[in-house]
Design a protein around this motif. Structure first.
Motif, mmCIF file in Angstrom:
data_model
loop_
_atom_site.group_PDB
_atom_site.id
_atom_site.type_symbol
_atom_site.label_atom_id
_atom_site.label_comp_id
_atom_site.label_asym_id
_atom_site.label_seq_id
_atom_site.Cartn_x
_atom_site.Cartn_y
_atom_site.Cartn_z
ATOM 1 N N ILE A 1 6.876 -6.965 -4.933
ATOM 2 C CA ILE A 1 7.715 -5.772 -5.037
ATOM 3 C C ILE A 1 6.930 -4.487 -4.799
ATOM 4 C CG2 ILE A 1 9.364 -6.912 -6.559
ATOM 5 C CD1 ILE A 1 8.164 -5.325 -8.898
ATOM 6 N N GLY A 2 5.631 -4.612 -4.532
ATOM 7 C CA GLY A 2 4.829 -3.420 -4.296
ATOM 8 C C GLY A 2 5.077 -2.779 -2.940
ATOM 9 N N GLY A 3 5.638 -3.572 -2.005
ATOM 10 C CA GLY A 3 5.896 -3.034 -0.671
ATOM 11 C C GLY A 3 4.652 -3.018 0.199
ATOM 12 N N LEU A 4 4.735 -2.348 1.332
ATOM 13 C CA LEU A 4 3.623 -2.295 2.279
ATOM 14 C C LEU A 4 2.453 -1.485 1.717
ATOM 15 C CD1 LEU A 4 5.568 -1.698 5.618
ATOM 16 C CD2 LEU A 4 4.412 -3.793 4.900
ATOM 17 N N ALA A 5 1.243 -1.983 1.967
ATOM 18 C CA ALA A 5 0.054 -1.281 1.485
ATOM 19 C C ALA A 5 -1.180 -1.855 2.172
ATOM 20 C CB ALA A 5 -0.081 -1.421 -0.032
ATOM 21 N N PRO B 1 -4.872 -5.340 4.979
ATOM 22 C CA PRO B 1 -3.456 -5.386 4.612
ATOM 23 C C PRO B 1 -3.248 -6.191 3.338
ATOM 24 C CG PRO B 1 -3.896 -6.879 6.439
ATOM 25 C CD PRO B 1 -5.158 -6.093 6.213
ATOM 26 N N ILE B 2 -2.498 -5.638 2.397
ATOM 27 C CA ILE B 2 -2.296 -6.317 1.113
ATOM 28 C C ILE B 2 -0.837 -6.269 0.671
ATOM 29 C CG2 ILE B 2 -4.651 -5.952 0.253
ATOM 30 C CD1 ILE B 2 -3.587 -3.522 -1.289
ATOM 31 N N GLY B 3 0.065 -5.817 1.560
ATOM 32 C CA GLY B 3 1.429 -5.565 1.124
ATOM 33 C C GLY B 3 2.442 -6.573 1.609
ATOM 34 N N ALA C 1 -8.582 -17.529 6.293
ATOM 35 C CA ALA C 1 -7.432 -16.756 5.814
ATOM 36 C C ALA C 1 -6.718 -17.477 4.693
ATOM 37 C CB ALA C 1 -6.469 -16.486 6.978
ATOM 38 N N ILE C 2 -6.673 -18.819 4.799
ATOM 39 C CA ILE C 2 -6.009 -19.604 3.765
ATOM 40 C C ILE C 2 -6.885 -19.731 2.528
ATOM 41 C CG2 ILE C 2 -5.152 -21.901 3.192
ATOM 42 C CD1 ILE C 2 -4.266 -22.191 6.052
ATOM 43 N N SER C 3 -8.139 -20.080 2.746
ATOM 44 C CA SER C 3 -8.995 -20.415 1.606
ATOM 45 C C SER C 3 -9.345 -19.207 0.758
ATOM 46 C CB SER C 3 -10.281 -21.073 2.095
ATOM 47 O OG SER C 3 -10.992 -20.211 2.952
ATOM 48 N N SER C 4 -9.254 -17.998 1.313
ATOM 49 C CA SER C 4 -9.674 -16.824 0.567
ATOM 50 C C SER C 4 -8.581 -16.190 -0.267
ATOM 51 C CB SER C 4 -10.232 -15.771 1.553
ATOM 52 O OG SER C 4 -9.203 -15.286 2.395
ATOM 53 N N PRO D 1 4.600 -6.232 9.975
ATOM 54 C CA PRO D 1 3.812 -5.022 10.254
ATOM 55 C C PRO D 1 2.379 -5.179 9.761
ATOM 56 C CG PRO D 1 5.353 -4.636 8.454
ATOM 57 C CD PRO D 1 5.702 -5.970 9.019
ATOM 58 N N GLN D 2 1.506 -4.328 10.229
ATOM 59 C CA GLN D 2 0.079 -4.492 9.964
ATOM 60 C C GLN D 2 -0.282 -4.375 8.485
ATOM 61 O OE1 GLN D 2 -2.376 -2.053 12.472
ATOM 62 N NE2 GLN D 2 -1.881 -3.218 14.319
ATOM 63 N N GLU D 3 0.495 -3.651 7.706
ATOM 64 C CA GLU D 3 0.178 -3.519 6.283
ATOM 65 C C GLU D 3 0.701 -4.685 5.445
ATOM 66 O OE1 GLU D 3 1.640 0.602 5.634
ATOM 67 O OE2 GLU D 3 -0.369 0.899 4.800
ATOM 68 N N ASP D 4 1.376 -5.636 6.093
ATOM 69 C CA ASP D 4 1.814 -6.861 5.416
ATOM 70 C C ASP D 4 0.680 -7.882 5.519
ATOM 71 O OD1 ASP D 4 3.038 -9.554 5.047
ATOM 72 O OD2 ASP D 4 4.903 -8.410 4.930
ATOM 73 N N HIS D 5 0.290 -8.466 4.391
ATOM 74 C CA HIS D 5 -0.859 -9.374 4.381
ATOM 75 C C HIS D 5 -0.650 -10.610 5.254
ATOM 76 C CE1 HIS D 5 1.609 -11.682 1.589
ATOM 77 N NE2 HIS D 5 0.789 -12.676 1.769
ATOM 78 N N ARG D 6 0.610 -10.908 5.608
ATOM 79 C CA ARG D 6 0.904 -12.080 6.437
ATOM 80 C C ARG D 6 0.749 -11.796 7.929
ATOM 81 N NH1 ARG D 6 6.764 -12.689 3.828
ATOM 82 N NH2 ARG D 6 6.517 -10.430 4.081
ATOM 83 N N HIS D 7 0.422 -10.560 8.271
ATOM 84 C CA HIS D 7 0.390 -10.120 9.673
ATOM 85 C C HIS D 7 -0.477 -11.028 10.542
ATOM 86 C CE1 HIS D 7 0.259 -7.482 13.139
ATOM 87 N NE2 HIS D 7 -1.066 -7.448 13.067
ATOM 88 N N ALA D 8 -1.668 -11.399 10.076
ATOM 89 C CA ALA D 8 -2.589 -12.209 10.865
ATOM 90 C C ALA D 8 -2.894 -13.548 10.206
ATOM 91 C CB ALA D 8 -3.880 -11.444 11.111
ATOM 92 N N ASP D 9 -1.984 -14.016 9.361
ATOM 93 C CA ASP D 9 -2.172 -15.275 8.634
ATOM 94 C C ASP D 9 -1.634 -16.428 9.479
ATOM 95 O OD1 ASP D 9 -2.124 -17.431 6.829
ATOM 96 O OD2 ASP D 9 -1.750 -16.118 5.126
ATOM 97 N N ILE D 10 -2.468 -17.425 9.782
ATOM 98 C CA ILE D 10 -2.040 -18.527 10.653
ATOM 99 C C ILE D 10 -0.926 -19.363 10.029
ATOM 100 C CG2 ILE D 10 -4.314 -18.668 11.717
ATOM 101 C CD1 ILE D 10 -4.644 -21.345 10.156
ATOM 102 N N ARG D 11 -0.739 -19.226 8.713
ATOM 103 C CA ARG D 11 0.336 -20.003 8.083
ATOM 104 C C ARG D 11 1.724 -19.567 8.543
ATOM 105 N NH1 ARG D 11 -1.336 -19.436 1.866
ATOM 106 N NH2 ARG D 11 -1.794 -17.343 2.629
ATOM 107 N N PHE D 12 1.805 -18.397 9.163
ATOM 108 C CA PHE D 12 3.113 -17.894 9.607
ATOM 109 C C PHE D 12 3.219 -17.888 11.133
ATOM 110 C CE2 PHE D 12 2.341 -16.387 5.357
ATOM 111 C CZ PHE D 12 3.550 -16.646 4.728
#
Length: 357
Positions: free
Chosen positions: A23-27, A33-35, A353-356, A252-263
């Motif tokens: 619920i923190g939103g983009l950040a 990226p952590i949002g 990206a997954i293990s960390s 978007p780039q501030e979403d932590h899933r932006h470069a996550d291979i799981r998506f």
């Protein structure tokens, strides 16, 4: 609402807790990226109210979740309910501000005060050391532990916490040939230095199974008398089958899933194929898969509580309703068997990206 006795804190909490990262939103924090995208603050606050109505008493947030936005939303709820009935945890360790390091003494204290201000409270039930990076040669470790001990002595913090590795067996630490020997040894070293009351660990259908002679994190916690909070029990919705492999989501780039291979499409296809046996047995609807995933995670330990993410009232309602009807011991045995392709699939697609996370 089912209750769990959270050792370390020595309080009963709701079996399902509100994980307030989402619920923190983009950040972003120092370019990382952590949002989460798609967060409407009004919907998020309505979800917190709904959680309280459903009997949720455990709320978990952090200073970097939305860079304070998550804490402030939760603070609105705490102002409307009996604070003494809520168990609130927050975290510190990733935001340094202008200090040399997040765990530098005055910075840690500033973050604690900011968290309390955001939440509108003068104490935290649990305060987590969010990161295991304590600077070169653990320069700030003793300082951080000392401050947390002082906060506990002053009853401004009732219990302290730290994160555990996503995969862990105590025996790995003394086996130099094991690929995770150093990580296990590092955790045991930090555990003895920090002496946490509660640990948090990612556990879901994709988590590995352990041999009978291995001391996993749940047995380790039981032996040490510490509480356990489970995170990512729904695999950030991957285990609900809601993402399309043919049209992978774009974040978007501030979403932590932006470069996550799981998506990405290949990983989502692998998840979809691995979920088929579970869907065939228990149902393919997201609600059916949520029931399997949530109850499976909680089955790992009779006293662990599960933190679930949400962004609107429907999502938190669905998670709480996943507790019923209860699965049987035979169901859990079958789920462990049917989830084997998920565990294998994760091993084949493992990445930093997954293990960390």
């Amino acid at each position: 609402m089912q209750q769990r006795h959270l050792h370390g804190l020595n309080r009963h909490v709701s079996a399902v807790g509100a994980g307030c990262w989402t619920i923190g939103g983009l950040a972003s924090n120092r370019g990382v990226p952590i949002g989460w995208a798609g967060v409407d603050p009004d919907e998020a606050y309505a979800a917190l109210e709904r959680a309280h109505e459903l009997g949720v008493t455990l709320y978990d947030t952090a200073d970097v979740y939305g860079m304070g936005a998550s804490e402030r939303l939760l603070g609105r709820l705490l102002a409307q309910i009996d604070r003494g009935q809520a168990v609130v945890s927050s975290k510190v360790g990733y935001f340094a501000g202008t200090a040399a390091h997040p765990y530098q003494g005055q910075q840690l204290l500033r973050q604690f005060e900011s968290s309390c201000d955001n939440l509108g409270t003068d104490y935290l039930d649990i305060y987590f050391l969010h990161s295991t990076n304590f600077g070169p040669e653990d320069r700030y470790l003793d300082e951080a532990v000392g401050i947390l001990d002082e906060l506990k002595d002053d009853r401004m913090v009732h219990a302290t916490g730290m994160r555990a590795p996503h995969t862990f067996a105590a025996e790995w630490a003394t086996d130099p040939s094991h690929p995770q020997s150093q990580e296990a040894a590092r955790f045991l070293h930090l555990f003895e230095r920090i002496r946490p009351d509660v640990i948090t660990v990612r556990h879901n259908l994709m988590s590995p199974a352990y041999a009978a002679n291995e001391t996993d994190i749940f047995e380790f916690a039981r032996q040490r008398g510490v509480g356990v909070l489970l995170k990512q029990v729904l695999g950030q919705a991957l285990l609900l089958g809601t993402y399309s492999s043919s049209a992978p989501p774009a974040f978007p780039q501030e979403d932590h899933r932006h470069a996550d291979i799981r998506f990405t499409g290949s990983f989502l296809r692998a998840v979809h194929d691995a979920l088929v046996p579970l869907g065939r047995r228990f149902g393919y609807r997201p609600a059916d898969l949520a029931r399997v995933a949530l109850q499976y995670a909680l089955h790992a330990s009779p006293n662990a509580a599960a933190l679930v993410g949400f962004r609107n009232p429907a999502q938190i309602t669905g998670s709480v309703q996943s507790l019923d009807p209860p699965l049987s011991p035979e169901d859990f045995a079958e789920i462990r068997h049917l989830a084997e392709p998920l565990r294998v699939m994760l091993g084949q697609h493992q990445s930093p990206a997954i293990s960390s996370r």
